[in-house]
Write a protein that holds these residues in place. Structure first.
Motif, PDB file in Angstrom:
ATOM      1  N   THR A 221       0.847  -1.179   0.000  1.00 28.30           N
ATOM      2  CA  THR A 221       0.000   0.000   0.000  1.00 28.30           C
ATOM      3  C   THR A 221       0.877   1.221   0.000  1.00 28.30           C
ATOM      4  O   THR A 221       1.961   1.234   0.577  1.00 28.30           O
ATOM      5  CB  THR A 221      -0.926   0.026   1.234  1.00 28.30           C
ATOM      6  OG1 THR A 221      -0.110  -0.004   2.420  1.00 28.30           O
ATOM      7  CG2 THR A 221      -1.877  -1.154   1.230  1.00 28.30           C
TER       8      THR A 221
ATOM      9  N   THR B  58      -2.823   3.637  -3.308  1.00 26.55           N
ATOM     10  CA  THR B  58      -2.760   2.435  -4.133  1.00 26.55           C
ATOM     11  C   THR B  58      -2.552   1.225  -3.245  1.00 26.55           C
ATOM     12  O   THR B  58      -1.809   1.277  -2.251  1.00 26.55           O
ATOM     13  CB  THR B  58      -1.599   2.529  -5.142  1.00 26.55           C
ATOM     14  OG1 THR B  58      -1.763   3.720  -5.924  1.00 26.55           O
ATOM     15  CG2 THR B  58      -1.584   1.327  -6.065  1.00 26.55           C
ATOM     16  N   LYS B  59      -3.181   0.111  -3.617  1.00 30.35           N
ATOM     17  CA  LYS B  59      -2.996  -1.150  -2.905  1.00 30.35           C
ATOM     18  C   LYS B  59      -2.745  -2.240  -3.928  1.00 30.35           C
ATOM     19  O   LYS B  59      -3.517  -2.405  -4.882  1.00 30.35           O
ATOM     20  CB  LYS B  59      -4.218  -1.480  -2.063  1.00 30.35           C
ATOM     21  CG  LYS B  59      -4.035  -2.755  -1.236  1.00 30.35           C
ATOM     22  CD  LYS B  59      -5.264  -3.019  -0.366  1.00 30.35           C
ATOM     23  CE  LYS B  59      -5.058  -4.271   0.483  1.00 30.35           C
ATOM     24  NZ  LYS B  59      -6.232  -4.552   1.339  1.00 30.35           N
ATOM     25  N   LEU B  60      -1.629  -2.999  -3.707  1.00 26.94           N
ATOM     26  CA  LEU B  60      -1.253  -4.106  -4.585  1.00 26.94           C
ATOM     27  C   LEU B  60      -1.241  -5.393  -3.800  1.00 26.94           C
ATOM     28  O   LEU B  60      -0.940  -5.398  -2.602  1.00 26.94           O
ATOM     29  CB  LEU B  60       0.125  -3.864  -5.213  1.00 26.94           C
ATOM     30  CG  LEU B  60       0.292  -2.616  -6.083  1.00 26.94           C
ATOM     31  CD1 LEU B  60       1.747  -2.454  -6.482  1.00 26.94           C
ATOM     32  CD2 LEU B  60      -0.591  -2.703  -7.316  1.00 26.94           C
TER      33      LEU B  60
ATOM     34  N   ASP C 119       1.746  -8.073  -6.822  1.00 30.90           N
ATOM     35  CA  ASP C 119       1.973  -7.244  -8.000  1.00 30.90           C
ATOM     36  C   ASP C 119       0.694  -6.959  -8.806  1.00 30.90           C
ATOM     37  O   ASP C 119       0.751  -6.539  -9.961  1.00 30.90           O
ATOM     38  CB  ASP C 119       3.012  -7.881  -8.941  1.00 30.90           C
ATOM     39  CG  ASP C 119       4.386  -7.972  -8.282  1.00 30.90           C
ATOM     40  OD1 ASP C 119       4.688  -7.085  -7.448  1.00 30.90           O
ATOM     41  OD2 ASP C 119       5.114  -8.904  -8.613  1.00 30.90           O
ATOM     42  N   THR C 120      -0.458  -7.245  -8.213  1.00 32.01           N
ATOM     43  CA  THR C 120      -1.732  -6.960  -8.895  1.00 32.01           C
ATOM     44  C   THR C 120      -2.454  -5.859  -8.133  1.00 32.01           C
ATOM     45  O   THR C 120      -2.660  -5.962  -6.917  1.00 32.01           O
ATOM     46  CB  THR C 120      -2.630  -8.212  -8.953  1.00 32.01           C
ATOM     47  OG1 THR C 120      -1.933  -9.236  -9.676  1.00 32.01           O
ATOM     48  CG2 THR C 120      -3.935  -7.901  -9.667  1.00 32.01           C
ATOM     49  N   GLN C 121      -2.831  -4.822  -8.851  1.00 32.77           N
ATOM     50  CA  GLN C 121      -3.520  -3.700  -8.209  1.00 32.77           C
ATOM     51  C   GLN C 121      -4.950  -4.118  -7.864  1.00 32.77           C
ATOM     52  O   GLN C 121      -5.742  -4.489  -8.732  1.00 32.77           O
ATOM     53  CB  GLN C 121      -3.525  -2.492  -9.141  1.00 32.77           C
ATOM     54  CG  GLN C 121      -4.064  -1.222  -8.492  1.00 32.77           C
ATOM     55  CD  GLN C 121      -4.063  -0.046  -9.445  1.00 32.77           C
ATOM     56  OE1 GLN C 121      -4.771  -0.066 -10.439  1.00 32.77           O
ATOM     57  NE2 GLN C 121      -3.243   0.972  -9.153  1.00 32.77           N
ATOM     58  N   THR C 122      -5.292  -4.060  -6.572  1.00 31.21           N
ATOM     59  CA  THR C 122      -6.620  -4.459  -6.126  1.00 31.21           C
ATOM     60  C   THR C 122      -7.507  -3.277  -5.829  1.00 31.21           C
ATOM     61  O   THR C 122      -8.729  -3.396  -5.852  1.00 31.21           O
ATOM     62  CB  THR C 122      -6.513  -5.326  -4.870  1.00 31.21           C
ATOM     63  OG1 THR C 122      -5.835  -4.573  -3.841  1.00 31.21           O
ATOM     64  CG2 THR C 122      -5.738  -6.600  -5.163  1.00 31.21           C
ATOM     65  N   SER C 123      -6.931  -2.110  -5.542  1.00 31.85           N
ATOM     66  CA  SER C 123      -7.744  -0.928  -5.294  1.00 31.85           C
ATOM     67  C   SER C 123      -6.916   0.309  -5.542  1.00 31.85           C
ATOM     68  O   SER C 123      -5.690   0.295  -5.412  1.00 31.85           O
ATOM     69  CB  SER C 123      -8.309  -0.933  -3.870  1.00 31.85           C
ATOM     70  OG  SER C 123      -7.255  -0.930  -2.918  1.00 31.85           O
ATOM     71  N   LEU C 124      -7.621   1.379  -5.916  1.00 34.73           N
ATOM     72  CA  LEU C 124      -6.957   2.636  -6.200  1.00 34.73           C
ATOM     73  C   LEU C 124      -7.922   3.760  -5.874  1.00 34.73           C
ATOM     74  O   LEU C 124      -9.088   3.733  -6.269  1.00 34.73           O
ATOM     75  CB  LEU C 124      -6.543   2.715  -7.674  1.00 34.73           C
ATOM     76  CG  LEU C 124      -6.062   4.089  -8.171  1.00 34.73           C
ATOM     77  CD1 LEU C 124      -4.734   4.454  -7.513  1.00 34.73           C
ATOM     78  CD2 LEU C 124      -5.941   4.094  -9.689  1.00 34.73           C
TER      79      LEU C 124
ATOM     80  N   ASN D  74     -11.573  -0.714  -7.337  1.00 40.31           N
ATOM     81  CA  ASN D  74     -11.184  -1.952  -6.670  1.00 40.31           C
ATOM     82  C   ASN D  74     -11.546  -3.107  -7.590  1.00 40.31           C
ATOM     83  O   ASN D  74     -12.012  -2.886  -8.719  1.00 40.31           O
ATOM     84  CB  ASN D  74     -11.830  -2.075  -5.287  1.00 40.31           C
ATOM     85  CG  ASN D  74     -13.358  -1.988  -5.341  1.00 40.31           C
ATOM     86  OD1 ASN D  74     -13.962  -2.467  -6.288  1.00 40.31           O
ATOM     87  ND2 ASN D  74     -13.947  -1.351  -4.340  1.00 40.31           N
ATOM     88  N   SER D  75     -11.350  -4.321  -7.110  1.00 43.38           N
ATOM     89  CA  SER D  75     -11.474  -5.482  -7.995  1.00 43.38           C
ATOM     90  C   SER D  75     -12.897  -5.709  -8.496  1.00 43.38           C
ATOM     91  O   SER D  75     -13.087  -6.381  -9.503  1.00 43.38           O
ATOM     92  CB  SER D  75     -10.971  -6.742  -7.278  1.00 43.38           C
ATOM     93  OG  SER D  75     -11.731  -6.948  -6.087  1.00 43.38           O
TER      94      SER D  75
END
Length: 454
Positions: free
Chosen positions: A44, A60-62, A65-70, A86-87
């Protein structure tokens, strides 16, 4: 490394200051399951960037290596933009000096509201299926449903359209309107009249339902008009009125071969039945017909068929004025009351009985002596008719009497003086026997005169 939990955590924070920029950054990284060989990493970061004409906040939250929320907020001298991702979906808000836009997406769904100074647009989409409302300051409004079920539902107690509505096709269960126009004509008049009009150039066909005077009272009237003929055909509670000729076309005739009813000329009332050439016999009554008034025929009344087969008039019972009737039976024609079998007087200048030689056969002579004897044995009585007595009449008649009451006749009336059915006198035969009786008396008188004269 926390060997009990198998995790590694790292936090960093930085502050960068430059002549044209201030940047704050906070970062956290967590690694879980590092000792087991199945490590997962969460990352984060929050970043705040400030410039002379821009201020930006980015969260940002990864995971692996996959962005799950922004979450992002950007403020500039030209506008503001906020975005959350988010996802399972995302939303975005953009505000400029001349624009406000919001957008929400999830999977293949997408909804968007855009507001400009002269336009508001609401749009919902799923793949190629679009529902849209677009309203412009110029007065144009678009409500669109495309590539779906093509249904637009306005669910409200009252839906008001103040301008013109162009509807190519509509199914309306109930309608109430102050004014409905069909072409250039109103469906309803202010007095409640219903008009159905088909007009092209100078030709007009009109069906009209209204109230009006029918025999001096206000009644409902349904009228059919064509071109310049108003109320060509009208239906009222007292009947139907046909103003022009009522035409019928024969199924086996060429065009123009018509027959129909038409009004008479002004000098005569009623109507006339005409055919296209007024020839032949083209009007038939195939069932019983009753005429409550007089029947006048300028031509011949005959029994026959349409092709001119000759015949004679035929009537079972013919009613005569003042209550009398004429009826016939086997070998007779009667005048009087056919119900009670009573008869009336018949007045004529003379009566003729058929007596030509060509109509007779088996001619025999009759002895005058037998004729005189038959006349002398006939009972002649004076009497009254029961129907006359019932009417108060006193007229008496004298003739033979045919006894149709007693098994043994009380009055002698030989068959020579009656008809075959013994229901009436045969005056023709009676006159013949009287001739013979007079001839016999004349012969006897001459014999006596000869004896007296020596």
């Amino acid at each position: 490394v926390d060997t009990l939990k198998g995790t590694v955590s790292q936090n960093t924070a930085t502050l960068t200051t430059q002549a044209d920029e201030i940047k704050n950054k906070v970062t956290r990284s967590d690694v879980t399951g590092i000792l087991t060989g199945y490590a997962t990493q969460d990352y984060t970061q929050s970043l705040v960037t400030q410039k002379a004409d821009e201020w930006n906040v980015n969260l940002t939250k990864l995971k692996n290596d996959t962005q799950t929320s922004l979450t992002q907020l950007a403020v500039g001298v030209e506008g503001v933009q906020a975005q959350v991702y988010n996802s399972d979906g995302s939303s975005k808000i953009t505000q400029l000096s001349n624009l406000i836009a919001t957008k929400v997406s999830q999977d293949d769904y997408n909804s968007q509201i855009t507001q400009l100074k002269n336009d508001i647009n609401l749009r919902v989409a799923k793949g190629d299926v679009i529902s849209q409302i677009n309203q412009e300051a110029g007065g144009d409004t678009l409500i669109q449903v495309s590539n779906g079920k093509k249904s637009l539902i306005l669910d409200a107690g009252n839906t008001i359209i103040t301008g013109k509505a162009w509807i190519p096709d509509a199914a309306i269960s109930s309608i109430s309107a102050d004014k409905i126009m069909l072409g250039s004509s109103a469906l309803y008049n202010s007095d409640g009249t219903l008009n159905l009009v088909n007009q092209s150039n100078d030709l007009k066909a009109l069906i009209q339902v209204k109230q009006g005077l029918v025999q001096d009272t206000t009644q409902s009237i349904i009228s059919f008009s064509s071109d310049y003929n108003n109320r060509a055909f009208s239906i009222t509670p007292v009947g139907a009125t046909v103003t022009p000729t009522l035409f019928f076309e024969r199924y086996d005739q060429t065009a123009g071969h018509w027959l129909g009813f038409t009004r008479n000329e002004v000098q005569r009332e009623g109507l006339t039945f005409n055919t296209w050439d007024n020839e032949g016999e083209r009007f038939f009554v195939s069932c019983h017909a009753r005429f409550n008034k007089n029947i006048t025929a300028e031509g011949i009344i005959m029994q026959g068929t349409w092709n001119g087969t000759t015949g004679k008039p035929e009537a079972g019972i013919l009613s005569i004025e003042s209550g009398n009737t004429i009826w016939s039976g086997s070998g007779f024609l009667a005048v009087g009351d056919h119900i009670s079998n009573s008869y009336t007087n018949v007045i004529a200048k003379s009566f003729s009985q058929q007596s030509t030689l060509s109509s007779k056969t088996n001619i025999e002579t009759v002895d005058p002596k037998d004729a005189l004897d038959l006349v002398n044995r006939t009972d002649i009585r004076s009497y009254q008719y029961k129907t006359d007595v019932a009417q108060g009449k006193t007229k008496r008649y004298t003739s033979l009497i045919i006894d149709d009451v007693n098994d043994v006749s009380q009055y002698y009336a030989p068959d020579e003086f009656t008809n075959e059915e013994r229901t009436g006198r045969d005056d023709g035969s009676a006159v013949g026997y009287l001739f013979l009786a007079v001839q016999e008396l004349t012969r006897r008188i001459k014999t006596l005169e000869e004896k007296l004269n020596g």
